[in-house]
Enzyme design. Structure first.
Site, PDB file in Angstrom:
ATOM      1  N   CYS A  52       0.832  -1.212   0.000  1.00  0.00           N
ATOM      2  CA  CYS A  52       0.000   0.000   0.000  1.00  0.00           C
ATOM      3  C   CYS A  52       0.862   1.255   0.000  1.00  0.00           C
ATOM      4  CB  CYS A  52      -0.916  -0.017   1.219  1.00  0.00           C
ATOM      5  SG  CYS A  52      -1.872   1.497   1.373  1.00  0.00           S
ATOM      6  N   CYS A 105      -0.347   4.054   2.267  1.00  0.00           N
ATOM      7  CA  CYS A 105      -0.104   3.862   3.704  1.00  0.00           C
ATOM      8  C   CYS A 105       1.368   4.085   4.042  1.00  0.00           C
ATOM      9  CB  CYS A 105      -0.437   2.437   4.132  1.00  0.00           C
ATOM     10  SG  CYS A 105      -1.914   1.780   3.410  1.00  0.00           S
ATOM     11  N   ASP A 106       2.271   3.596   3.190  1.00  0.00           N
ATOM     12  CA  ASP A 106       3.673   3.481   3.593  1.00  0.00           C
ATOM     13  C   ASP A 106       4.637   4.365   2.819  1.00  0.00           C
ATOM     14  OD1 ASP A 106       2.864   1.558   5.411  1.00  0.00           O
ATOM     15  OD2 ASP A 106       3.088  -0.063   3.966  1.00  0.00           O
TER      16      ASP A 106
END
Ligand code: NAP
Length: 309
Positions: free
Chosen positions: A133, A136-137
């Site tokens: 992701c 997200c990261d």
């Protein structure tokens, strides 16, 4: 006490089914699942959901859908369904926290999860340089070199997004042609930070026991291997429908997507309906998932009327 309908999963399909079922006075119980809100919680801007000319953040859209369902009385419960007994009605749903529900009808909207490469070193480095992701990261890879694996729209989108943070993004794809749509390919090709390694397959994630340091790849035309130095590996190779917990009780296709009857959300089990990505190998969009969630709730309403015994 037996419920009228239990909805499993809370992406756009589950939330929309909950809005419609609640407004039909079916008092739906909605099991949130491991990732409440589903895949859109891992997205930033959603630009193609009608009604939002300036776009909307994925988590905001999901939050609004949940509130809308709650307003009409849908009851959300934490947990993930681990087993469903469909041998008799009412159906029996068991959650990972041990709670059980009995329900006359079921709506399955458990979505799909990111696929992994299944190569040595990958699983143990998730969260230590391996991610599925970018939204997200990506932030953790400021000024670092990153590899994105995949040749579909997701890989193009993730690679393009990651150039906001990374010093360089290399797309590694196993064939010499991309699967991604032309517009997404063009956007990635125009990005000067994106490098390309085609006809190349990942073989092993290299690490120093703490974090990712490289990716061993095989060049498919020559068979030669090489270790690419990298600090991050984003696996973007598609998704797997979340149907394992059904243990074959509902008919699926060869890769696990639930098969629904033509022009219906009905499954092979009478009283069990499916909507969203878990039953959609083709479109997999937030708006198509929401539309099918509406259909599932209406199908349940009619089915309950016909089975009012
Ligand atoms: P996808 O279209 O199925 O593409 C998956 C890619 O990963 C393919 O290029 C595939 O290679 C590769 N792959 C699969 N398994 C692999 C493995 N074990 N090792 C190495 N490579 C592997 O999946 P997706 O990109 O997630 O897209 C899914 C759907 O969502 C598509 O319909 C897409 O159009 C849509 N989508 C749309 C947008 C957008 O419009 N904004 C964004 C994201 C996704 P091969 O090509 O060789 O099979």
């Amino acid at each position: 006490m037996s419920e009228q309908v239990v909805i499993l999963g809370t992406g756009p399909a589950g939330y929309t089914a909950a809005v419609y079922a609640a407004r039909a006075n079916l008092n739906p119980i909605v099991v949130e699942g491991d990732e409440p809100g589903g895949q859109l919680m891992l997205t930033t801007e959603v630009e193609n959901f009608p009604g939002f000319p300036d776009g909307i953040l994925g988590p905001d859209l999901m939050d609004a859908m949940k509130k809308q369902a709650e307003r009409f009385g849908a009851k959300f419960v934490h947990g993930r369904a681990t087993a469903v007994d469909m041998a008799q009605r009412p159906f029996r749903v068991t959650l990972d926290n041990g709670t059980t529900y009995e329900s006359a009808a079921l709506i399955i909207s458990t979505g799909a999860s990111a696929k992994m490469l299944d190569i040595p070193g990958e699983a143990e480095m998730v969260g230590h340089g391996v991610s599925t992701c970018a939204t997200c990261d990506g932030f953790f890879f400021r000024n670092k070199r990153i590899i994105v694996v995949g040749g579909g729209d997701s890989a193009m989108e993730e690679a393009t997004f990651l150039t906001r943070y990374a010093s360089e993004v290399t797309i590694v794809h196993r064939r010499d042609t991309l699967r991604a749509s032309k517009v997404m390919q063009d956007r990635a090709h125009k990005n000067p930070k994106i490098k390309w390694l085609m006809n190349t397959s990942p073989v092993e994630v290299i690490n120093d026991n703490q974090r990712v340091t490289g990716l061993k790849v095989k060049h498919n035309d020559t068979g030669e291997t090489e270790v690419l130095s990298t600090e991050g590996l984003f696996v973007s190779i598609g998704h797997q429908p979340n149907t394992a917990f059904l243990e074959g009780q509902v008919e699926t296709n060869a890769v696990g997507y639930i098969i629904t009857k033509p022009d219906s959300t009905a499954t092979s089990v009478d009283g069990v309906f499916a909507c969203g990505d878990v039953a959609d190998p083709h479109y997999r969009q937030a708006i198509t998932a929401a539309g099918s969630g509406c259909k599932a709730a209406m199908d349940v309403e009619r089915w309950l009327e016909a089975h009012n015994d």
